[in-house]
Design a protein around this motif. Structure first.
Motif, PDB file in Angstrom:
ATOM      1  N   ASN A 285      12.738  -6.447 -15.858  1.00 38.11           N
ATOM      2  CA  ASN A 285      13.967  -7.107 -16.321  1.00 38.11           C
ATOM      3  C   ASN A 285      14.864  -6.118 -17.054  1.00 38.11           C
ATOM      4  O   ASN A 285      16.078  -6.115 -16.873  1.00 38.11           O
ATOM      5  N   GLY A 286      14.238  -5.296 -17.894  1.00 37.94           N
ATOM      6  CA  GLY A 286      14.995  -4.296 -18.664  1.00 37.94           C
ATOM      7  C   GLY A 286      15.771  -3.376 -17.731  1.00 37.94           C
ATOM      8  O   GLY A 286      16.910  -2.986 -18.019  1.00 37.94           O
ATOM      9  N   LYS A 288      16.488  -4.183 -14.470  1.00 36.79           N
ATOM     10  CA  LYS A 288      17.406  -4.996 -13.645  1.00 36.79           C
ATOM     11  C   LYS A 288      18.698  -5.338 -14.393  1.00 36.79           C
ATOM     12  O   LYS A 288      19.789  -5.204 -13.845  1.00 36.79           O
ATOM     13  N   TYR A 289      18.565  -5.794 -15.632  1.00 38.41           N
ATOM     14  CA  TYR A 289      19.758  -6.252 -16.361  1.00 38.41           C
ATOM     15  C   TYR A 289      20.438  -5.091 -17.097  1.00 38.41           C
ATOM     16  O   TYR A 289      20.688  -5.146 -18.294  1.00 38.41           O
ATOM     17  N   ASP A 322      15.630  -2.483 -24.268  1.00 34.96           N
ATOM     18  CA  ASP A 322      16.472  -1.876 -23.230  1.00 34.96           C
ATOM     19  C   ASP A 322      17.892  -1.691 -23.731  1.00 34.96           C
ATOM     20  O   ASP A 322      18.266  -2.218 -24.785  1.00 34.96           O
ATOM     21  N   HIS A 343      22.489 -15.339 -15.877  1.00 35.48           N
ATOM     22  CA  HIS A 343      23.370 -14.570 -14.992  1.00 35.48           C
ATOM     23  C   HIS A 343      23.259 -15.067 -13.556  1.00 35.48           C
ATOM     24  O   HIS A 343      22.178 -15.453 -13.119  1.00 35.48           O
ATOM     25  N   GLY A 350      17.160 -13.123  -8.664  1.00 29.51           N
ATOM     26  CA  GLY A 350      16.052 -13.570  -9.521  1.00 29.51           C
ATOM     27  C   GLY A 350      15.754 -15.036  -9.325  1.00 29.51           C
ATOM     28  O   GLY A 350      16.481 -15.756  -8.644  1.00 29.51           O
ATOM     29  N   GLY A 352      14.351 -16.979 -12.228  1.00 30.62           N
ATOM     30  CA  GLY A 352      14.312 -17.699 -13.509  1.00 30.62           C
ATOM     31  C   GLY A 352      12.913 -18.133 -13.894  1.00 30.62           C
ATOM     32  O   GLY A 352      12.740 -19.063 -14.675  1.00 30.62           O
ATOM     33  N   ILE A 353      11.918 -17.433 -13.361  1.00 30.09           N
ATOM     34  CA  ILE A 353      10.530 -17.811 -13.660  1.00 30.09           C
ATOM     35  C   ILE A 353       9.789 -16.726 -14.459  1.00 30.09           C
ATOM     36  O   ILE A 353       8.868 -17.004 -15.214  1.00 30.09           O
ATOM     37  N   GLY A 354      10.270 -15.470 -14.310  1.00 31.09           N
ATOM     38  CA  GLY A 354       9.549 -14.331 -14.902  1.00 31.09           C
ATOM     39  C   GLY A 354       9.245 -14.480 -16.393  1.00 31.09           C
ATOM     40  O   GLY A 354       8.103 -14.279 -16.818  1.00 31.09           O
ATOM     41  N   LEU A 355      10.250 -14.859 -17.174  1.00 23.54           N
ATOM     42  CA  LEU A 355      10.013 -14.951 -18.628  1.00 23.54           C
ATOM     43  C   LEU A 355       9.169 -16.172 -18.988  1.00 23.54           C
ATOM     44  O   LEU A 355       8.430 -16.142 -19.972  1.00 23.54           O
ATOM     45  N   PHE A 381      12.511  -7.305 -26.503  1.00 22.88           N
ATOM     46  CA  PHE A 381      11.518  -8.374 -26.363  1.00 22.88           C
ATOM     47  C   PHE A 381      10.276  -7.943 -27.151  1.00 22.88           C
ATOM     48  O   PHE A 381       9.807  -6.806 -26.989  1.00 22.88           O
TER      49      PHE A 381
HETATM   50  P1  ADP Z   1      14.987 -13.845 -13.495  1.00 24.25           P
HETATM   51  O1  ADP Z   1      15.126 -12.450 -13.980  1.00 24.25           O
HETATM   52  O2  ADP Z   1      14.213 -13.969 -12.256  1.00 24.25           O
HETATM   53  O3  ADP Z   1      16.290 -14.572 -13.461  1.00 24.25           O
HETATM   54  P2  ADP Z   1      13.547 -14.356 -15.957  1.00 24.25           P
HETATM   55  O4  ADP Z   1      12.758 -15.556 -16.336  1.00 24.25           O
HETATM   56  O5  ADP Z   1      12.842 -13.054 -15.949  1.00 24.25           O
HETATM   57  O6  ADP Z   1      14.146 -14.688 -14.545  1.00 24.25           O
HETATM   58  O7  ADP Z   1      14.760 -14.250 -16.945  1.00 24.25           O
HETATM   59  C1  ADP Z   1      15.534 -15.394 -17.240  1.00 24.25           C
HETATM   60  C2  ADP Z   1      16.955 -14.983 -17.574  1.00 24.25           C
HETATM   61  O8  ADP Z   1      16.979 -14.291 -18.824  1.00 24.25           O
HETATM   62  C3  ADP Z   1      17.559 -14.021 -16.590  1.00 24.25           C
HETATM   63  O9  ADP Z   1      18.139 -14.719 -15.510  1.00 24.25           O
HETATM   64  C4  ADP Z   1      18.597 -13.305 -17.422  1.00 24.25           C
HETATM   65  O10 ADP Z   1      19.771 -14.080 -17.490  1.00 24.25           O
HETATM   66  C5  ADP Z   1      17.957 -13.277 -18.805  1.00 24.25           C
HETATM   67  N1  ADP Z   1      17.270 -11.968 -19.075  1.00 24.25           N
HETATM   68  C6  ADP Z   1      15.973 -11.705 -18.916  1.00 24.25           C
HETATM   69  N2  ADP Z   1      15.679 -10.441 -19.280  1.00 24.25           N
HETATM   70  C7  ADP Z   1      16.840  -9.914 -19.698  1.00 24.25           C
HETATM   71  C8  ADP Z   1      17.209  -8.635 -20.217  1.00 24.25           C
HETATM   72  N3  ADP Z   1      16.328  -7.640 -20.396  1.00 24.25           N
HETATM   73  N4  ADP Z   1      18.516  -8.439 -20.553  1.00 24.25           N
HETATM   74  C9  ADP Z   1      19.414  -9.427 -20.400  1.00 24.25           C
HETATM   75  N5  ADP Z   1      19.132 -10.651 -19.914  1.00 24.25           N
HETATM   76  C10 ADP Z   1      17.860 -10.900 -19.584  1.00 24.25           C
END
Ligand code: ADP
Length: 388
Positions: A285-286, A288-289, A322, A343, A350, A352-355, A381
């Protein structure tokens, strides 16, 4: 050796009476003697309270002086309704001792008594013990047991539901999807020359959506099985887990020109494959975003922290920071919920499940996860893992 002054049956009467009185006054048992009262036909209609120690009337806010010489009908009218009168009569008539437990309402509460009745001449002696506290504890324990059993049954039911959901997700949903992809490509391959520009665009959208769907199903499956895969906690060098994660992410790191700065991580008791997924999700994620035109820089470090308010008190706090796009702090909880994305998928792919998986994993480890973020600056994080 001193000998106790115990009446032996041949001793004097006054002494044995005093001895008996001292027992009756000091015992925690209620002892009372009720003399049968009969009508002209010889039928027992009531009992005269000829003796009671203080324990019996005390249960009902009375003293022996207030009850001795009165009848049961006057003092304890409830016994004619709750079956005790019949027991007293039965014992009088048959000379059979009786044992029973009974609850007697008093001032809006139940007083529980365990009692034994014995016939002595034309009276019955009732020995009783107030067992309200034991009874209340027992009732409470039974209620708790029942509640636990219900919860267990619910959990089992949920597990079954989840199993069938997994089955549906992995088989039944994938199948129609494969069909969509198959026929989409057949039509496209056969007729693409005949299709208008607009139709071609629609076709591309169908293709994108159908490609995204298996990833969603896979992520959902991974989320739903996070609790259930082998839960083997093992003392593991987190440094090794991180090294594995960085190998897995090698391509992504290279393609985004990302820089990873990792400080030494400790050894900790973890479910290794889950912790690997946790770190992988946070680091990817770090990357990607990230902000347009700025190569991602991810810093991973760890410190031991203590807090008097939390239980356990000592945690490893593992930070994954990040320099990416960040977000407003007000979304600090929302982003850990299933399917919550800040986003759009056109900007960042993405599910929306990873976190949500990260949160579940760290909760499996009896820890928690927090985030601090600033829009346009980046996010940190923090994974709090109990020190064992
Ligand atoms: P995904 O990345 O598949 O959308 P996640 O559950 O990993 O799902 O993250 C949920 C949301 O949190 C993301 O869609 C993004 O909007 C936000 N997010 C997660 N990690 C970051 C990050 N490192 N920086 C900014 N926004 C983040």
């Amino acid at each position: 050796m001193a000998t106790a002054n115990i009446p032996n049956g041949t001793g004097d009467f006054t002494q044995s009476q005093a001895f008996l009185r001292s027992i009756l006054n000091s015992t925690h048992y209620g002892i009372a003697s009720y003399q049968a009262m009969t009508d002209s036909t010889g039928k027992i209609t009531d009992f005269l309270i000829t003796y009671t120690n203080s324990e019996v009337p005390r249960n009902f806010g009375l003293s022996p002086e207030e009850v001795i010489g009165k009848t049961c009908r006057e003092v304890y009218p409830g016994i004619f309704e709750n079956g005790i009168f019949e027991k007293l009569v039965h014992c009088m008539e048959t000379a059979q001792p009786e044992h029973y437990e009974i609850s007697v309402p008093y001032r809006g509460k139940d007083v529980w008594l365990a009692a034994a009745i014995e016939k002595v001449d034309n009276s019955v002696t009732v020995a009783s013990k107030n067992i309200t506290e034991e009874k209340e504890n027992q009732i409470y324990l039974e209620q708790m047991k029942k509640m636990l059993e219900e919860k267990n049954a619910e959990l089992e039911r949920k597990n079954k539901e989840l199993e069938s959901f997994n089955y549906i997700a992995s088989h039944d949903l994938q199948e129609p999807l494969r069909k969509i992809q198959l026929f989409h490509s057949r039509i496209y391959d056969r007729d693409k020359e005949k299709l208008s520009e607009m139709s071609l665009e629609y076709f591309a959208s169908i293709s994108n959506a159908a490609d995204r769907m298996p990833r969603l199903i896979e992520a959902l499956l991974s989320y739903s099985t996070t609790n259930f895969k082998g839960m083997a906690f093992e003392k593991t060098d987190l440094k090794d887990i991180l090294a594995d994660v960085l190998i897995d992410l090698e391509e992504l790191i290279a393609s985004k020109n990302a820089k990873i700065l990792a400080e030494p991580l400790p050894k900790a008791s973890v479910i290794a494959f889950q912790f690997r997924q946790l770190l992988s999700n946070l680091i990817s994620n770090g990357i990607k975003y990230s902000q347009k035109g700025i190569p991602p820089e991810i810093t991973i470090d760890c410190e031991e922290v203590q807090s008097e308010e939390t239980k356990p008190k000592r945690y490893w706090k593992i930070n994954v920071a990040d320099n990416g796009i960040g977000f407003e702090q007000k979304y600090e909880h929302k982003i850990f919920e299933l399917f919550q994305r800040l986003h759009g998928k056109t900007d960042f792919a993405g599910t929306g499940i990873g976190l949500a998986i990260c949160k579940k994993i760290i909760e499996n480890h009896k820890g928690f996860i927090t985030v601090e973020s600033q829009l346009g600056k980046g996010s940190v994080f923090s994974v709090f893992l109990p020190v064992k």
